[in-house]
Scaffold this motif. Sequence first.
Motif, PDB file in Angstrom:
ATOM      1  N   LYS A  18     -23.520  -3.235   5.156  1.00 49.33           N
ATOM      2  CA  LYS A  18     -23.642  -2.721   3.791  1.00 49.33           C
ATOM      3  C   LYS A  18     -22.322  -2.895   3.055  1.00 49.33           C
ATOM      4  O   LYS A  18     -21.268  -2.482   3.547  1.00 49.33           O
ATOM      5  CB  LYS A  18     -24.026  -1.244   3.823  1.00 49.33           C
ATOM      6  N   ILE A  19     -22.375  -3.492   1.849  1.00 52.27           N
ATOM      7  CA  ILE A  19     -21.171  -3.617   1.025  1.00 52.27           C
ATOM      8  C   ILE A  19     -20.808  -2.233   0.504  1.00 52.27           C
ATOM      9  O   ILE A  19     -21.620  -1.575  -0.147  1.00 52.27           O
ATOM     10  CB  ILE A  19     -21.383  -4.598  -0.150  1.00 52.27           C
ATOM     11  N   ILE A  20     -19.574  -1.805   0.807  1.00 53.35           N
ATOM     12  CA  ILE A  20     -19.147  -0.473   0.374  1.00 53.35           C
ATOM     13  C   ILE A  20     -18.056  -0.512  -0.685  1.00 53.35           C
ATOM     14  O   ILE A  20     -17.741   0.494  -1.286  1.00 53.35           O
ATOM     15  CB  ILE A  20     -18.691   0.386   1.569  1.00 53.35           C
ATOM     16  N   GLY A  21     -17.467  -1.678  -0.881  1.00 54.01           N
ATOM     17  CA  GLY A  21     -16.458  -1.864  -1.913  1.00 54.01           C
ATOM     18  C   GLY A  21     -16.459  -3.313  -2.352  1.00 54.01           C
ATOM     19  O   GLY A  21     -16.610  -4.214  -1.529  1.00 54.01           O
ATOM     20  N   GLN A  22     -16.317  -3.533  -3.661  1.00 55.48           N
ATOM     21  CA  GLN A  22     -16.379  -4.907  -4.181  1.00 55.48           C
ATOM     22  C   GLN A  22     -15.629  -4.974  -5.506  1.00 55.48           C
ATOM     23  O   GLN A  22     -15.738  -4.048  -6.322  1.00 55.48           O
ATOM     24  CB  GLN A  22     -17.849  -5.292  -4.385  1.00 55.48           C
ATOM     25  N   ILE A  23     -14.863  -6.046  -5.670  1.00 53.66           N
ATOM     26  CA  ILE A  23     -14.155  -6.261  -6.930  1.00 53.66           C
ATOM     27  C   ILE A  23     -14.321  -7.713  -7.352  1.00 53.66           C
ATOM     28  O   ILE A  23     -14.638  -8.575  -6.536  1.00 53.66           O
ATOM     29  CB  ILE A  23     -12.643  -5.925  -6.820  1.00 53.66           C
ATOM     30  N   ASN A  24     -14.099  -7.961  -8.621  1.00 50.35           N
ATOM     31  CA  ASN A  24     -13.950  -9.330  -9.091  1.00 50.35           C
ATOM     32  C   ASN A  24     -12.465  -9.654  -8.980  1.00 50.35           C
ATOM     33  O   ASN A  24     -11.872  -9.397  -7.954  1.00 50.35           O
ATOM     34  CB  ASN A  24     -14.522  -9.484 -10.498  1.00 50.35           C
ATOM     35  N   LYS A  25     -11.831 -10.166 -10.012  1.00 49.62           N
ATOM     36  CA  LYS A  25     -10.411 -10.504  -9.898  1.00 49.62           C
ATOM     37  C   LYS A  25      -9.575  -9.253  -9.649  1.00 49.62           C
ATOM     38  O   LYS A  25      -9.923  -8.160 -10.094  1.00 49.62           O
ATOM     39  CB  LYS A  25      -9.926 -11.232 -11.148  1.00 49.62           C
ATOM     40  N   GLY A  26      -8.479  -9.454  -8.929  1.00 51.37           N
ATOM     41  CA  GLY A  26      -7.592  -8.334  -8.652  1.00 51.37           C
ATOM     42  C   GLY A  26      -6.811  -8.551  -7.382  1.00 51.37           C
ATOM     43  O   GLY A  26      -6.444  -9.677  -7.048  1.00 51.37           O
ATOM     44  N   TYR A  27      -6.588  -7.453  -6.664  1.00 53.19           N
ATOM     45  CA  TYR A  27      -5.801  -7.477  -5.440  1.00 53.19           C
ATOM     46  C   TYR A  27      -6.607  -6.914  -4.283  1.00 53.19           C
ATOM     47  O   TYR A  27      -7.260  -5.878  -4.416  1.00 53.19           O
ATOM     48  CB  TYR A  27      -4.543  -6.606  -5.550  1.00 53.19           C
ATOM     49  N   VAL A  28      -6.489  -7.565  -3.143  1.00 49.80           N
ATOM     50  CA  VAL A  28      -6.890  -6.958  -1.882  1.00 49.80           C
ATOM     51  C   VAL A  28      -5.602  -6.457  -1.243  1.00 49.80           C
ATOM     52  O   VAL A  28      -4.654  -7.218  -1.073  1.00 49.80           O
ATOM     53  CB  VAL A  28      -7.600  -7.968  -0.960  1.00 49.80           C
ATOM     54  N   LEU A  29      -5.574  -5.172  -0.927  1.00 48.70           N
ATOM     55  CA  LEU A  29      -4.405  -4.563  -0.306  1.00 48.70           C
ATOM     56  C   LEU A  29      -4.754  -4.163   1.118  1.00 48.70           C
ATOM     57  O   LEU A  29      -5.682  -3.373   1.338  1.00 48.70           O
ATOM     58  CB  LEU A  29      -3.966  -3.312  -1.073  1.00 48.70           C
ATOM     59  N   LEU A  30      -4.021  -4.721   2.073  1.00 48.23           N
ATOM     60  CA  LEU A  30      -4.122  -4.300   3.465  1.00 48.23           C
ATOM     61  C   LEU A  30      -2.986  -3.317   3.677  1.00 48.23           C
ATOM     62  O   LEU A  30      -1.818  -3.667   3.490  1.00 48.23           O
ATOM     63  CB  LEU A  30      -4.005  -5.508   4.391  1.00 48.23           C
ATOM     64  N   VAL A  31      -3.309  -2.076   4.025  1.00 51.29           N
ATOM     65  CA  VAL A  31      -2.345  -0.985   4.004  1.00 51.29           C
ATOM     66  C   VAL A  31      -2.119  -0.443   5.417  1.00 51.29           C
ATOM     67  O   VAL A  31      -3.055   0.050   6.054  1.00 51.29           O
ATOM     68  CB  VAL A  31      -2.836   0.161   3.090  1.00 51.29           C
ATOM     69  N   GLY A  32      -0.862  -0.554   5.876  1.00 51.89           N
ATOM     70  CA  GLY A  32      -0.480  -0.006   7.164  1.00 51.89           C
ATOM     71  C   GLY A  32       0.468   1.162   6.975  1.00 51.89           C
ATOM     72  O   GLY A  32       1.340   1.139   6.103  1.00 51.89           O
ATOM     73  N   ILE A  33       0.301   2.180   7.810  1.00 47.81           N
ATOM     74  CA  ILE A  33       1.118   3.393   7.704  1.00 47.81           C
ATOM     75  C   ILE A  33       1.754   3.668   9.064  1.00 47.81           C
ATOM     76  O   ILE A  33       1.076   3.628  10.093  1.00 47.81           O
ATOM     77  CB  ILE A  33       0.253   4.581   7.236  1.00 47.81           C
ATOM     78  N   THR A  34       3.048   3.942   9.026  1.00 46.32           N
ATOM     79  CA  THR A  34       3.781   4.270  10.245  1.00 46.32           C
ATOM     80  C   THR A  34       4.123   5.758  10.261  1.00 46.32           C
ATOM     81  O   THR A  34       3.848   6.482   9.301  1.00 46.32           O
ATOM     82  CB  THR A  34       5.029   3.370  10.402  1.00 46.32           C
ATOM     83  N   HIS A  35       4.719   6.216  11.359  1.00 43.51           N
ATOM     84  CA  HIS A  35       4.904   7.648  11.640  1.00 43.51           C
ATOM     85  C   HIS A  35       5.670   8.427  10.581  1.00 43.51           C
ATOM     86  O   HIS A  35       5.313   9.558  10.270  1.00 43.51           O
ATOM     87  CB  HIS A  35       5.606   7.813  12.990  1.00 43.51           C
ATOM     88  N   ASP A  36       6.719   7.838  10.037  1.00 46.64           N
ATOM     89  CA  ASP A  36       7.582   8.602   9.131  1.00 46.64           C
ATOM     90  C   ASP A  36       7.305   8.330   7.651  1.00 46.64           C
ATOM     91  O   ASP A  36       8.095   8.709   6.801  1.00 46.64           O
ATOM     92  CB  ASP A  36       9.051   8.371   9.453  1.00 46.64           C
ATOM     93  N   ASP A  37       6.178   7.715   7.340  1.00 47.64           N
ATOM     94  CA  ASP A  37       5.826   7.482   5.938  1.00 47.64           C
ATOM     95  C   ASP A  37       5.440   8.799   5.261  1.00 47.64           C
ATOM     96  O   ASP A  37       4.866   9.690   5.892  1.00 47.64           O
ATOM     97  CB  ASP A  37       4.679   6.478   5.815  1.00 47.64           C
ATOM     98  N   THR A  38       5.766   8.877   3.970  1.00 42.30           N
ATOM     99  CA  THR A  38       5.533  10.104   3.199  1.00 42.30           C
ATOM    100  C   THR A  38       4.831   9.777   1.884  1.00 42.30           C
ATOM    101  O   THR A  38       4.654   8.604   1.532  1.00 42.30           O
ATOM    102  CB  THR A  38       6.872  10.793   2.876  1.00 42.30           C
ATOM    103  N   LYS A  39       4.505  10.824   1.146  1.00 45.17           N
ATOM    104  CA  LYS A  39       3.928  10.643  -0.185  1.00 45.17           C
ATOM    105  C   LYS A  39       4.894   9.891  -1.095  1.00 45.17           C
ATOM    106  O   LYS A  39       4.462   9.141  -1.963  1.00 45.17           O
ATOM    107  CB  LYS A  39       3.550  11.989  -0.794  1.00 45.17           C
ATOM    108  N   SER A  40       6.172  10.073  -0.878  1.00 40.96           N
ATOM    109  CA  SER A  40       7.174   9.349  -1.658  1.00 40.96           C
ATOM    110  C   SER A  40       7.035   7.832  -1.451  1.00 40.96           C
ATOM    111  O   SER A  40       7.147   7.055  -2.403  1.00 40.96           O
ATOM    112  CB  SER A  40       8.579   9.812  -1.263  1.00 40.96           C
ATOM    113  N   ASP A  41       6.788   7.417  -0.217  1.00 34.95           N
ATOM    114  CA  ASP A  41       6.557   5.991   0.060  1.00 34.95           C
ATOM    115  C   ASP A  41       5.306   5.502  -0.665  1.00 34.95           C
ATOM    116  O   ASP A  41       5.298   4.425  -1.262  1.00 34.95           O
ATOM    117  CB  ASP A  41       6.399   5.755   1.568  1.00 34.95           C
ATOM    118  N   ALA A  42       4.256   6.300  -0.623  1.00 33.75           N
ATOM    119  CA  ALA A  42       3.001   5.928  -1.277  1.00 33.75           C
ATOM    120  C   ALA A  42       3.179   5.830  -2.793  1.00 33.75           C
ATOM    121  O   ALA A  42       2.697   4.877  -3.422  1.00 33.75           O
ATOM    122  CB  ALA A  42       1.906   6.938  -0.936  1.00 33.75           C
ATOM    123  N   ASP A  43       3.885   6.788  -3.385  1.00 31.92           N
ATOM    124  CA  ASP A  43       4.128   6.755  -4.827  1.00 31.92           C
ATOM    125  C   ASP A  43       4.938   5.520  -5.212  1.00 31.92           C
ATOM    126  O   ASP A  43       4.632   4.850  -6.198  1.00 31.92           O
ATOM    127  CB  ASP A  43       4.870   8.012  -5.280  1.00 31.92           C
TER     128      ASP A  43
END
Length: 148
Positions: A18-43
Amino acid sequence: MRVVLQRSREASVTVEGKIIGQINKGYVLLVGITHDDTKSDADYLAAKIAKTRIWEDDEGKMNLSIAQHGGAILSISQFTLYADTKKGNRPSFTGASRPEHAEPLWEYFNEALRKEGLEVQTGIFGAMMDVELINDGPVTIIFDSPTK
């Protein structure tokens, strides 16, 4: 946090057929998170990605952000971005954060992108996903929050 950005003409993510997400033009972001990442990193990464100028202007120069050019984001959680391949032939994933830390931070990151005014579609955290995209360019850029 580590994000691999791929500029795309169209992309989708499918879970259990089942397709759960779909876009036309834009960005595909592959997101990896490590142990010491914070909201500051995300922002930081959300703002950086929103403002990165990798779309062509009228003169053919990469000079426009996704907001200026138009487009959406398909965000996929991907713990394998923190694979350690130094020893042996089987990667170690101990550099990736545990799900109880990574999932809320990934969701926070997606909300931070939305606060930047971007449409964001997502995969499902921890699911086996089939990601399809037509890479535009190809343009692929790696962002690491520890290098901010």
